[in-house]
Design a protein around this motif. Sequence first.
Motif, PDB file in Angstrom:
ATOM      1  N   LEU A 154       0.826  -1.200   0.000  1.00 20.26           N
ATOM      2  CA  LEU A 154       0.000   0.000   0.000  1.00 20.26           C
ATOM      3  C   LEU A 154       0.869   1.263   0.000  1.00 20.26           C
ATOM      4  CD1 LEU A 154      -2.831   1.273   0.243  1.00 20.26           C
ATOM      5  CD2 LEU A 154      -2.536   1.175   2.695  1.00 20.26           C
ATOM      6  N   LEU A 155       1.879   1.316   0.871  1.00 25.71           N
ATOM      7  CA  LEU A 155       2.750   2.488   0.904  1.00 25.71           C
ATOM      8  C   LEU A 155       3.521   2.649  -0.392  1.00 25.71           C
ATOM      9  CD1 LEU A 155       4.184   2.221   4.507  1.00 25.71           C
ATOM     10  CD2 LEU A 155       2.541   3.891   3.652  1.00 25.71           C
ATOM     11  N   GLU A 156       3.944   1.532  -0.942  1.00 35.10           N
ATOM     12  CA  GLU A 156       4.692   1.593  -2.184  1.00 35.10           C
ATOM     13  C   GLU A 156       3.832   2.151  -3.314  1.00 35.10           C
ATOM     14  OE1 GLU A 156       4.842  -0.891  -0.001  1.00 35.10           O
ATOM     15  OE2 GLU A 156       6.957  -0.777   0.510  1.00 35.10           O
ATOM     16  N   ASP A 157       2.516   1.957  -3.219  1.00 37.32           N
ATOM     17  CA  ASP A 157       1.611   2.473  -4.239  1.00 37.32           C
ATOM     18  C   ASP A 157       1.519   3.993  -4.209  1.00 37.32           C
ATOM     19  OD1 ASP A 157       1.100  -0.116  -5.001  1.00 37.32           O
ATOM     20  OD2 ASP A 157      -0.738  -0.297  -3.821  1.00 37.32           O
ATOM     21  N   LEU A 158       1.770   4.593  -3.046  1.00 40.26           N
ATOM     22  CA  LEU A 158       1.733   6.055  -2.962  1.00 40.26           C
ATOM     23  C   LEU A 158       2.820   6.657  -3.838  1.00 40.26           C
ATOM     24  CD1 LEU A 158       1.115   6.688   0.838  1.00 40.26           C
ATOM     25  CD2 LEU A 158      -0.489   7.017  -1.044  1.00 40.26           C
ATOM     26  N   GLY A 159       4.011   6.053  -3.773  1.00 46.39           N
ATOM     27  CA  GLY A 159       5.099   6.470  -4.640  1.00 46.39           C
ATOM     28  C   GLY A 159       5.595   7.891  -4.448  1.00 46.39           C
ATOM     29  N   ASP A 160       5.128   8.560  -3.430  1.00 45.87           N
ATOM     30  CA  ASP A 160       5.528   9.951  -3.222  1.00 45.87           C
ATOM     31  C   ASP A 160       6.229  10.078  -1.876  1.00 45.87           C
ATOM     32  OD1 ASP A 160       5.857  12.660  -3.161  1.00 45.87           O
ATOM     33  OD2 ASP A 160       3.729  13.139  -3.339  1.00 45.87           O
ATOM     34  N   GLU A 161       7.554  10.092  -1.912  1.00 49.18           N
ATOM     35  CA  GLU A 161       8.336  10.196  -0.682  1.00 49.18           C
ATOM     36  C   GLU A 161       8.012  11.486   0.067  1.00 49.18           C
ATOM     37  OE1 GLU A 161      12.883  10.932   0.725  1.00 49.18           O
ATOM     38  OE2 GLU A 161      12.594   9.791  -1.120  1.00 49.18           O
ATOM     39  N   ALA A 162       7.792  12.572  -0.675  1.00 51.45           N
ATOM     40  CA  ALA A 162       7.507  13.858  -0.038  1.00 51.45           C
ATOM     41  C   ALA A 162       6.225  13.792   0.787  1.00 51.45           C
ATOM     42  CB  ALA A 162       7.411  14.958  -1.087  1.00 51.45           C
ATOM     43  N   LEU A 163       5.243  13.065   0.300  1.00 49.74           N
ATOM     44  CA  LEU A 163       3.989  12.914   1.039  1.00 49.74           C
ATOM     45  C   LEU A 163       4.229  12.124   2.331  1.00 49.74           C
ATOM     46  CD1 LEU A 163       0.919  13.164   1.324  1.00 49.74           C
ATOM     47  CD2 LEU A 163       0.719  11.101  -0.081  1.00 49.74           C
ATOM     48  N   LEU A 164       4.995  11.051   2.237  1.00 50.35           N
ATOM     49  CA  LEU A 164       5.306  10.262   3.431  1.00 50.35           C
ATOM     50  C   LEU A 164       6.093  11.078   4.447  1.00 50.35           C
ATOM     51  CD1 LEU A 164       6.212   6.786   1.910  1.00 50.35           C
ATOM     52  CD2 LEU A 164       4.214   7.369   3.283  1.00 50.35           C
ATOM     53  N   VAL A 165       7.009  11.885   3.972  1.00 52.28           N
ATOM     54  CA  VAL A 165       7.795  12.738   4.872  1.00 52.28           C
ATOM     55  C   VAL A 165       6.864  13.705   5.596  1.00 52.28           C
ATOM     56  CG1 VAL A 165       9.544  14.566   4.970  1.00 52.28           C
ATOM     57  CG2 VAL A 165       9.955  12.510   3.618  1.00 52.28           C
TER      58      VAL A 165
END
Length: 95
Positions: A1-12
């Motif tokens: 699921l996290l890998e599907d986000l693909g946006d490191e900036a969003l996770l940060v």
Amino acid sequence: LLEDLGDEALLVRVLQRLPPADCARCACVSRTLRVAAGSPALWDTHCEALWAGKAYVPRVCRDLRRLGHPKRAFEESLRDARRSWLRAEELVEGQ
């Protein structure tokens, strides 16, 4: 699921809302979270919060952050906070 986000900036941005210890724990969950939890932007935010209102932040910590190593600066700040003696630079820096 996290890998599907693909946006490191969003996770940060999400991790910036967590306490530092929880960010470190998140790094153990997946490769994606490990990269986000190691982001300089994340630890720069944590340094800012930790140092807010402090009369003294060790020069080595400020230098580490300035040189692009905010996670190391944060860790060194925590180590320094456990110190029970004054350094010469602390006595003269405020003058």
